[in-house]
Design an enzyme around this catalytic site. Structure first.
Site, PDB file in Angstrom:
ATOM      1  N   THR A  68       0.918  -1.047  -0.011  1.00  0.00           N
ATOM      2  CA  THR A  68       0.105  -0.110  -0.217  1.00  0.00           C
ATOM      3  C   THR A  68       0.831   1.171   0.169  1.00  0.00           C
ATOM      4  O   THR A  68       0.638   2.251  -0.828  1.00  0.00           O
ATOM      5  CB  THR A  68      -1.016  -0.092   1.324  1.00  0.00           C
ATOM      6  OG1 THR A  68      -1.710  -1.069   1.211  1.00  0.00           O
ATOM      7  CG2 THR A  68      -1.740   1.124   1.286  1.00  0.00           C
ATOM      8  N   ARG A 107       9.792   0.557  10.167  1.00  0.00           N
ATOM      9  CA  ARG A 107      10.090   0.534  11.490  1.00  0.00           C
ATOM     10  C   ARG A 107      11.650   0.674  11.750  1.00  0.00           C
ATOM     11  O   ARG A 107      12.328   0.154  10.955  1.00  0.00           O
ATOM     12  CB  ARG A 107       9.728  -1.044  12.016  1.00  0.00           C
ATOM     13  CG  ARG A 107       8.194  -1.416  12.137  1.00  0.00           C
ATOM     14  CD  ARG A 107       7.573  -0.640  13.052  1.00  0.00           C
ATOM     15  NE  ARG A 107       6.300  -1.006  13.255  1.00  0.00           N
ATOM     16  CZ  ARG A 107       5.238  -0.354  12.754  1.00  0.00           C
ATOM     17  NH1 ARG A 107       5.342   0.718  12.184  1.00  0.00           N
ATOM     18  NH2 ARG A 107       3.934  -0.570  13.084  1.00  0.00           N
ATOM     19  N   ASP A 156      10.866   8.270  10.436  1.00  0.00           N
ATOM     20  CA  ASP A 156       9.827   8.654  11.167  1.00  0.00           C
ATOM     21  C   ASP A 156       9.442   7.368  11.902  1.00  0.00           C
ATOM     22  O   ASP A 156       9.024   7.721  13.185  1.00  0.00           O
ATOM     23  CB  ASP A 156       8.611   8.455  10.224  1.00  0.00           C
ATOM     24  CG  ASP A 156       7.137   8.930  10.791  1.00  0.00           C
ATOM     25  OD1 ASP A 156       6.968  10.021  11.393  1.00  0.00           O
ATOM     26  OD2 ASP A 156       6.165   7.971  10.612  1.00  0.00           O
ATOM     27  N   GLU A 160      11.031   4.646  20.993  1.00  0.00           N
ATOM     28  CA  GLU A 160      10.005   5.451  20.781  1.00  0.00           C
ATOM     29  C   GLU A 160       9.090   5.660  22.066  1.00  0.00           C
ATOM     30  O   GLU A 160       8.871   4.973  22.614  1.00  0.00           O
ATOM     31  CB  GLU A 160       8.908   4.986  19.627  1.00  0.00           C
ATOM     32  CG  GLU A 160       9.426   4.977  18.093  1.00  0.00           C
ATOM     33  CD  GLU A 160       8.558   4.616  17.118  1.00  0.00           C
ATOM     34  OE1 GLU A 160       7.333   4.609  17.256  1.00  0.00           O
ATOM     35  OE2 GLU A 160       8.987   4.429  16.054  1.00  0.00           O
ATOM     36  N   HIS A 207       7.010   9.419  14.276  1.00  0.00           N
ATOM     37  CA  HIS A 207       5.981   8.534  13.900  1.00  0.00           C
ATOM     38  C   HIS A 207       4.662   8.968  13.736  1.00  0.00           C
ATOM     39  O   HIS A 207       3.726   8.490  14.326  1.00  0.00           O
ATOM     40  CB  HIS A 207       6.112   7.215  15.152  1.00  0.00           C
ATOM     41  CG  HIS A 207       5.638   5.937  14.497  1.00  0.00           C
ATOM     42  ND1 HIS A 207       6.420   4.702  14.599  1.00  0.00           N
ATOM     43  CD2 HIS A 207       4.714   5.725  13.374  1.00  0.00           C
ATOM     44  CE1 HIS A 207       5.939   3.870  14.021  1.00  0.00           C
ATOM     45  NE2 HIS A 207       4.985   4.111  13.105  1.00  0.00           N
ATOM     46  N   ALA A 241       1.549   8.795   9.370  1.00  0.00           N
ATOM     47  CA  ALA A 241       0.466   8.318   8.809  1.00  0.00           C
ATOM     48  C   ALA A 241      -0.734   9.052   9.346  1.00  0.00           C
ATOM     49  O   ALA A 241      -2.087   8.719   9.301  1.00  0.00           O
ATOM     50  CB  ALA A 241       0.063   6.711   9.275  1.00  0.00           C
TER      51      ALA A 241
HETATM   52  P1  NDP Z   1       1.699  -3.929   2.755  1.00  0.00           P
HETATM   53  O1  NDP Z   1       1.825  -5.388   3.411  1.00  0.00           O
HETATM   54  O2  NDP Z   1       0.825  -3.373   1.850  1.00  0.00           O
HETATM   55  O3  NDP Z   1       3.163  -3.900   1.884  1.00  0.00           O
HETATM   56  C1  NDP Z   1       4.478  -4.562   2.499  1.00  0.00           C
HETATM   57  C2  NDP Z   1       5.290  -4.456   1.206  1.00  0.00           C
HETATM   58  O4  NDP Z   1       6.436  -5.069   1.861  1.00  0.00           O
HETATM   59  C3  NDP Z   1       4.773  -5.739   0.092  1.00  0.00           C
HETATM   60  O5  NDP Z   1       5.120  -5.156  -1.200  1.00  0.00           O
HETATM   61  C4  NDP Z   1       5.799  -6.946   0.683  1.00  0.00           C
HETATM   62  O6  NDP Z   1       5.807  -7.553  -0.738  1.00  0.00           O
HETATM   63  C5  NDP Z   1       7.064  -6.040   0.989  1.00  0.00           C
HETATM   64  N1  NDP Z   1       7.953  -6.801   1.574  1.00  0.00           N
HETATM   65  C6  NDP Z   1       7.986  -7.998   2.474  1.00  0.00           C
HETATM   66  N2  NDP Z   1       9.179  -8.355   2.959  1.00  0.00           N
HETATM   67  C7  NDP Z   1      10.060  -7.804   2.330  1.00  0.00           C
HETATM   68  C8  NDP Z   1      11.385  -7.909   2.297  1.00  0.00           C
HETATM   69  N3  NDP Z   1      12.014  -8.617   2.913  1.00  0.00           N
HETATM   70  N4  NDP Z   1      11.983  -6.955   1.172  1.00  0.00           N
HETATM   71  C9  NDP Z   1      11.377  -6.343   0.535  1.00  0.00           C
HETATM   72  N5  NDP Z   1       9.847  -6.080   0.322  1.00  0.00           N
HETATM   73  C10 NDP Z   1       9.316  -6.743   1.378  1.00  0.00           C
HETATM   74  O7  NDP Z   1       2.088  -3.037   4.102  1.00  0.00           O
HETATM   75  P2  NDP Z   1       1.974  -1.442   4.025  1.00  0.00           P
HETATM   76  O8  NDP Z   1       2.501  -0.692   2.896  1.00  0.00           O
HETATM   77  O9  NDP Z   1       0.510  -0.897   4.455  1.00  0.00           O
HETATM   78  O10 NDP Z   1       3.060  -1.068   5.210  1.00  0.00           O
HETATM   79  C11 NDP Z   1       4.353  -1.437   5.113  1.00  0.00           C
HETATM   80  C12 NDP Z   1       5.013  -1.108   6.484  1.00  0.00           C
HETATM   81  O11 NDP Z   1       5.031   0.144   6.760  1.00  0.00           O
HETATM   82  C13 NDP Z   1       4.197  -1.787   7.664  1.00  0.00           C
HETATM   83  O12 NDP Z   1       4.382  -3.072   8.061  1.00  0.00           O
HETATM   84  C14 NDP Z   1       4.571  -0.717   9.065  1.00  0.00           C
HETATM   85  O13 NDP Z   1       5.832  -1.275   9.635  1.00  0.00           O
HETATM   86  C15 NDP Z   1       5.043   0.627   8.193  1.00  0.00           C
HETATM   87  N6  NDP Z   1       3.931   1.365   8.512  1.00  0.00           N
HETATM   88  C16 NDP Z   1       4.581   2.637   9.067  1.00  0.00           C
HETATM   89  C17 NDP Z   1       3.509   3.714   9.382  1.00  0.00           C
HETATM   90  C18 NDP Z   1       4.163   5.046   9.767  1.00  0.00           C
HETATM   91  O14 NDP Z   1       3.327   5.613  10.408  1.00  0.00           O
HETATM   92  N7  NDP Z   1       5.501   5.313   9.858  1.00  0.00           N
HETATM   93  C19 NDP Z   1       2.377   3.537   8.753  1.00  0.00           C
HETATM   94  C20 NDP Z   1       1.675   2.356   8.332  1.00  0.00           C
HETATM   95  C21 NDP Z   1       2.670   1.431   8.156  1.00  0.00           C
HETATM   96  P3  NDP Z   1       6.396  -9.016  -0.751  1.00  0.00           P
HETATM   97  O15 NDP Z   1       5.445  -9.815  -0.079  1.00  0.00           O
HETATM   98  O16 NDP Z   1       6.222  -9.539  -2.390  1.00  0.00           O
HETATM   99  O17 NDP Z   1       7.559  -8.970  -0.349  1.00  0.00           O
HETATM  100  C1  7N6 Z   2      -0.523   5.099  13.824  1.00  0.00           C
HETATM  101  C2  7N6 Z   2       0.309   4.517  12.559  1.00  0.00           C
HETATM  102  C3  7N6 Z   2       1.496   1.418  11.022  1.00  0.00           C
HETATM  103  O1  7N6 Z   2       2.107   0.385  11.412  1.00  0.00           O
HETATM  104  O2  7N6 Z   2       3.121   2.407  12.593  1.00  0.00           O
HETATM  105  C4  7N6 Z   2       1.910   2.816  11.776  1.00  0.00           C
HETATM  106  O3  7N6 Z   2       0.323   1.404  10.637  1.00  0.00           O
HETATM  107  C5  7N6 Z   2       0.975   3.407  12.824  1.00  0.00           C
HETATM  108  C6  7N6 Z   2      -1.260   6.339  13.254  1.00  0.00           C
END
Ligand code: NDP
Ligand code: 7N6
Length: 308
Positions: free
Chosen positions: A145, A226, A250, A255, A274, A277
């Site tokens: 995403t 992360r 971020d 944290e 952080h 989002a």
């Molecule tokens: P998704 O599950 O939609 O996407 C994760 C992607 O990572 C997939 O394309 C997956 O593809 C890929 N992936 C998994 N393992 C690996 C790897 N070893 N190397 C490279 N790519 C890999 O998750 P989101 O996009 O929704 O969120 C991703 C991450 O972002 C979350 O898990 C969270 O930790 C972090 N996050 C942080 C936020 C913030 O506030 N800073 C907010 C939301 C999320 P494939 O399976 O083909 O490898």
């Molecule tokens: C909180 C978002 C996630 O993994 O780290 C983010 O979705 C938290 C607003």
């Protein structure tokens, strides 16, 4: 699965006001209430939470209000027969917009001028410091995403977009998709490396001294994934020695980031708490996911975003 109660755990307040979440979750057939750490659960409960608690394993279903579920013990959920769902899918605008902000700040030097503004300082950056995003290469690690949202936006800005994901499958607006074993090659030509992957056994420590050494000296690392995906000492050393030009973080190793952490005062770092989002409609986005899954559960269908 028959859900009679949605229990909103108080940890939800880390992301949005509890009352807003409770109001957004209201529906005709379920009771919605806030619960604290003293609550107990049974097989008619759905728990909506930011953080895990052992007691949640007694519920029918637990919904984590984050995309990342690295803090949850997936094996314990499977052993207990408790369904676990996450919140991937709702961060496709917020986090990518924040990423574009970091990239633009670095290229146009906005973070430097904001710092100087505090001292009424008119000093201009050296002639060769600013650059345009157009024509630069970005490597997006993780094409889900968030990664897709970053790819769409950076492509629209005229950047060359490459990406990394385990499947290696093509992605829209990404010129070339690498697999994790090709990470060195994927980052080598990039002006920006943007981490958008989950924290897993495979990604923990993925950005280490060796990978940073493969990056261009004028490149920037962005971590919205992360903290532990990056080796802390290796990054600090890379920033201090000019192995890379800067970093926007971020997600952090601890944290809040400790008061005395060197990144707070590092000229070439942008630190955000952080919040990539953050949005005033976070409760609505989560509630839409949960309400849809309550309906699916009622119809006996499989739940969306199920991770255990
Ligand atoms: P998704 O599950 O939609 O996407 C994760 C992607 O990572 C997939 O394309 C997956 O593809 C890929 N992936 C998994 N393992 C690996 C790897 N070893 N190397 C490279 N790519 C890999 O998750 P989101 O996009 O929704 O969120 C991703 C991450 O972002 C979350 O898990 C969270 O930790 C972090 N996050 C942080 C936020 C913030 O506030 N800073 C907010 C939301 C999320 P494939 O399976 O083909 O490898
Ligand atoms: C909180 C978002 C996630 O993994 O780290 C983010 O979705 C938290 C607003």
């Amino acid at each position: 699965m028959d859900i009679a109660r949605i229990a909103v755990h108080e940890s939800v307040a880390k992301a949005c006001p509890l009352e807003a979440m409770v109001a957004a979750l209201q529906g005709p057939d379920v009771r919605v209430e806030t619960v604290g750490d003293d609550a107990s659960f049974d097989a008619s409960d759905c728990v909506v939470t930011f953080s895990p608690r052992e007691a949640f394993l007694d519920a029918a279903w637990v919904h984590g209000i984050r995309a990342g579920y690295d803090e949850f013990d997936v094996d314990a959920y499977e052993a207990a027969g408790t369904v676990l769902t996450n919140s991937t899918g709702i961060h496709g605008d917020t986090v990518p917009e924040t990423v574009v902000g970091y990239l633009t700040a670095f290229a146009r030097r906005l973070h430097v001028y904001r710092d100087r503004q505090r001292d009424n300082d008119w000093t201009q950056e050296p002639y060769d410091a600013p650059f345009t995003l157009t024509g630069e290469q970005v490597c997006v690690v993780g094409l889900g995403t968030i990664g897709q949202g970053v790819a769409d936006r950076t492509d629209a800005l005229g950047m060359d977009v490459v990406g990394v994901r385990r499947s290696g499958d093509p992605a829209e607006n990404v010129e070339r998709v690498y697999t994790p074993d090709e990470l060195d090659a994927a980052v080598a030509d990039a002006r920006f490396v943007v981490l958008c992957c989950p924290l897993t056994e495979e990604t923990e420590g993925m950005v280490d001294a060796a990978l940073l050494a493969q990056m261009r000296a004028d490149s920037y690392l962005v971590n919205v994934a992360r903290g532990p995906v990056v080796v802390e000492d290796a990054l600090l050393n890379a920033l201090d020695t000019g192995t890379i030009a800067g970093a926007a973080l971020d997600a952090h190793w601890a944290e809040p980031l400790p008061d005395d952490h060197p990144l707070w005062n590092h000229e070439s770092a942008i630190v955000t708490p952080h919040v990539a989002a953050a949005t005033s409609r976070y409760h609505e986005d989560i509630a839409a996911l949960v309400r849809e899954n309550v309906e699916r559960a009622t119809r006996g269908e499989s739940l969306r975003n199920r991770v255990a």
